[in-house]
Structure formats: C-alpha cells, structure tokens
Design a protein around this motif. Structure first.
Motif, PDB file in Angstrom:
ATOM      1  N   LEU A 185      12.345   4.422 -10.193  1.00 19.42           N
ATOM      2  CA  LEU A 185      13.182   4.775  -9.051  1.00 19.42           C
ATOM      3  C   LEU A 185      13.499   6.268  -9.041  1.00 19.42           C
ATOM      4  N   ARG A 186      13.860   6.778 -10.208  1.00 17.46           N
ATOM      5  CA  ARG A 186      14.276   8.173 -10.316  1.00 17.46           C
ATOM      6  C   ARG A 186      13.153   9.125  -9.910  1.00 17.46           C
TER       7      ARG A 186
ATOM      8  N   HIS B 262      12.786   9.227  -6.154  1.00 13.85           N
ATOM      9  CA  HIS B 262      13.906   9.983  -5.572  1.00 13.85           C
ATOM     10  C   HIS B 262      13.654  11.483  -5.707  1.00 13.85           C
ATOM     11  N   ARG B 263      13.232  11.891  -6.891  1.00 11.44           N
ATOM     12  CA  ARG B 263      12.986  13.320  -7.147  1.00 11.44           C
ATOM     13  C   ARG B 263      11.828  13.845  -6.308  1.00 11.44           C
TER      14      ARG B 263
ATOM     15  N   GLY C 187      12.500  14.573  -2.678  1.00 11.50           N
ATOM     16  CA  GLY C 187      13.233  15.826  -2.511  1.00 11.50           C
ATOM     17  C   GLY C 187      12.283  17.009  -2.412  1.00 11.50           C
TER      18      GLY C 187
ATOM     19  N   CYS D 216       3.909   5.521  -1.527  1.00 12.98           N
ATOM     20  CA  CYS D 216       4.333   5.527  -2.935  1.00 12.98           C
ATOM     21  C   CYS D 216       3.491   4.508  -3.701  1.00 12.98           C
TER      22      CYS D 216
ATOM     23  N   GLY E   5      13.351   4.490  -4.511  1.00 15.34           N
ATOM     24  CA  GLY E   5      13.985   5.761  -4.820  1.00 15.34           C
ATOM     25  C   GLY E   5      13.810   6.754  -3.673  1.00 15.34           C
ATOM     26  N   ALA E   6      12.627   6.700  -3.048  1.00 12.67           N
ATOM     27  CA  ALA E   6      12.349   7.587  -1.909  1.00 12.67           C
ATOM     28  C   ALA E   6      13.254   7.258  -0.730  1.00 12.67           C
TER      29      ALA E   6
ATOM     30  N   ARG F 234      16.230   6.076  -0.700  1.00 13.14           N
ATOM     31  CA  ARG F 234      17.591   6.590  -0.918  1.00 13.14           C
ATOM     32  C   ARG F 234      17.661   8.091  -0.679  1.00 13.14           C
ATOM     33  N   ARG F 235      16.667   8.818  -1.197  1.00  8.03           N
ATOM     34  CA  ARG F 235      16.685  10.278  -1.046  1.00  8.03           C
ATOM     35  C   ARG F 235      16.548  10.675   0.426  1.00  8.03           C
TER      36      ARG F 235
ATOM     37  N   GLU G 257      19.891  10.240   2.014  1.00  5.83           N
ATOM     38  CA  GLU G 257      20.794  11.311   1.576  1.00  5.83           C
ATOM     39  C   GLU G 257      20.533  12.608   2.345  1.00  5.83           C
TER      40      GLU G 257
END
Length: 332
Positions: free
Chosen positions: A219-220, A223-224, A227, A241, A249-250, A252-253, A256
C-alpha cells in the motif's frame, strides 16, 4: 485407550480400511472416508503417527515457502493449499521467509532430510540449487515462477493479463497511462510490464518511461508512487498498478490531492483481492483464482511424491478475468 478395531466397528468397515483411510485418505471413497473419520472422532482414537510414518516412509507434511503472509493474495493461495492438503491427509508447515534465501534453503532442508515429504515454493527461487533431476526432492513452484523451473509449475499468463488491463484503459480513450511496477527482480513485474508495452505498441503509442514508477506490492509504495506521478507537469490520465494493494494506496493519495477517481484519473489493479470490490471507488482489476493456485500446487506435488511419470513435466497456466468496476472511466 481406544483401538483401531473399535473405530472399524463404529464405521462398519474393516480394520484395513481404517488403516488405509488414515494413511492415504485420497485413495478411499469420500463416503467411506467420512464414516471412518467420524468414527475416529467419536471413539477418541489417536493413531501412533510415528509408527504410521515409519511404515509408509512418509511424514505426511508439506513445506510451504511464502514470501510474506501479509500479502492478501498469498493468504488466499495458502488457504487453497491447506484445504487441498487436509483433504489428502497432509499437514502443512508454513514458512514466512520474507524472501530470505538462507531461510528458504534451511526450510527446504526439511524435505532433503525426510522431515517433510515435499515443498511448494511461491517465489521465483530454487532452494535446492543445482540438485540433479534424480536427486531433486519433490517441489512445485507456484505463483511467481522461475523461467526455467526444474519442477512442475502453476502460474498465470501475466503478460496477457496486463495487456488486457491496458487495452481496457486504451478503449476508454486514455493515452497517457502511468504504471506502478512491482519489485525490480520479480518475473511478475517483468511480464506485466511487457503486457503493458504490448498493448501500447498495438495502439501505435510509444511508451513513456517517465510514467513508470517502482513499487514493491505494498500500500505504502502505491501511495508514494502516485505522489511522484501527480507532481509531473503533465500527469497521467490513468494508472495501471501491478497489484491491488498498490492501487489502493494510489486511490488514497489521489483523494488527498483533491482529485476524483475516475473523473480526473482512472486506476486499475491486479489480483482482485477481497478488498477490491469494497474500496471506494470499487477497483477495476484482474481476477485470478488464488485458492486454485494452491489446490493445483498440492495436486501436482503429491503426483511428484507418488512418482507418477508425467508429474515432472506438468506446467499449469491458470485463467484470469478482467473485472471492470468503478475506478476506471473515460479520459477527461
């Protein structure tokens, strides 16, 4: 202590049938097997397992090497392995190796020293090394498979599946498509990237490597990576992905960043884990039969253990399905 004759009497079968059911349940009819096991439970019978193993020259245990039990796809594969093993009268010794080759070789040694009957490896690494075909302990390589695996294999056509996802995104009008890749040395990463490139080439598009981001199936990392993609002067309109956890994770980012999926950017994953249909929005992904990977791996391994002539050359390709959900839509 209750003896085997009492079990045979309760089940209405011979002592030999009880013994056969306890040693090799797969060769006994399901009805008989169920009656015998029910009688064993009713009588409280506990066979002398050491004596059974000595006579049969088998431990009736299988070693399973998994890179990480934290991955939900592997958890489903393990469920299939456990179900199939139990049905055939085997237990499993689950080893969470975290990709440590020394640990994998140590656990594989349990098969070499007859503490277990065979091994299922869920990562593209051969813990038996350069063993000759004659001396090689029973092994099946499933999920992430070596290119020249010296044993039976169970895998997906990852290249074809990734191409199907990418073609779906292209059909929605996306031309600037990002990719979040898996671990650098994984054949899954390589094959899914090749499928992605195949689809782009067929559409007459030149791959833009600035839209490719490294990940590690977590997940992390998803997310990274998003970004990084969103910080570009011209971000992608869609992102593929290489697994569902990175896709989540994507998602969520992207939220955000104040963007909407799929109105502003589409996201697709791979695996169809249980959460894929429940996240918001629900995830377009590739469904693969994780539990069946485990069941087939056990079946192939027991064929090798039983020294069936055709077993060593078995290479199974599992089916996949593109599941279209809410996370992908037309290019803005």
């Amino acid at each position: 202590m209750t003896n085997i004759r009492k079990v045979a009497e309760l089940a209405g079968v011979s002592v030999a049938t009880v013994s056969r059911t306890l040693k090799t349940p797969d060769i006994v009819s399901p009805g008989t097997r169920d009656r015998v096991l029910a009688a064993v439970e009713q009588a409280g019978y506990r066979p002398n397992l050491m004596a059974v193993q000595f006579r049969s020259q088998r431990t009736r245990n299988l070693v399973v090497l998994v890179p990480t039990i934290a991955n939900t796809f592997f958890a489903r594969v393990i469920g299939g392995i456990q179900e199939a093993a139990q049905r055939r009268g085997y237990g499993i010794l689950l080893c969470n190796t975290l990709g440590d080759e020394r640990a994998e070789r140590a656990y594989a040694g349990m098969v070499s020293t007859r503490q277990a009957d065979g091994l299922i490896q869920l990562r593209a690494y051969d813990p038996f090394g350069a063993s000759s075909a004659e001396a090689r302990p029973p092994m099946v390589n499933a999920c992430e498979v070596l290119d020249e695996a010296p044993c039976p294999t169970v895998k997906l056509d990852n290249r074809a599946a990734a191409r199907a996802v990418t073609e779906h995104l292209l059909s929605l009008g996306h031309r600037r498509i990002g990719m979040i890749k898996g671990p650098r040395n994984s054949p899954l990463t390589r094959d899914r990237l090749l499928g992605f490139q195949d689809a782009l080439a067929a559409a007459g598009l030149v791959p833009d490597e600035s839209l490719w981001c490294p990940g590690d199936f977590t997940l992390r990392s998803g997310h990274r990576a998003v970004g990084d993609l969103l910080s570009q002067s011209e971000p992608p309109t869609a992102i593929f992905c290489e697994n569902d956890e990175m896709a989540m994770g994507a998602l969520r980012r992207i939220r955000e960043a104040g963007l909407r999926v799929p109105e502003d950017i589409s996201v697709a994953g791979f695996d169809d884990i249980a959460f894929a249909s429940f996240c918001d929005p629900s995830l377009t992904t590739i469904a693969q039969p994780a539990e069946d990977f485990g069941r087939v791996a056990v079946s192939l391994l027991l064929d090798v253990i039983d020294e069936r002539d055709e077993a060593a050359d078995q290479h199974c390709i599992m089916p996949f399905e593109l599941v279209v959900r809410e996370s992908t839509g037309p290019s803005a």
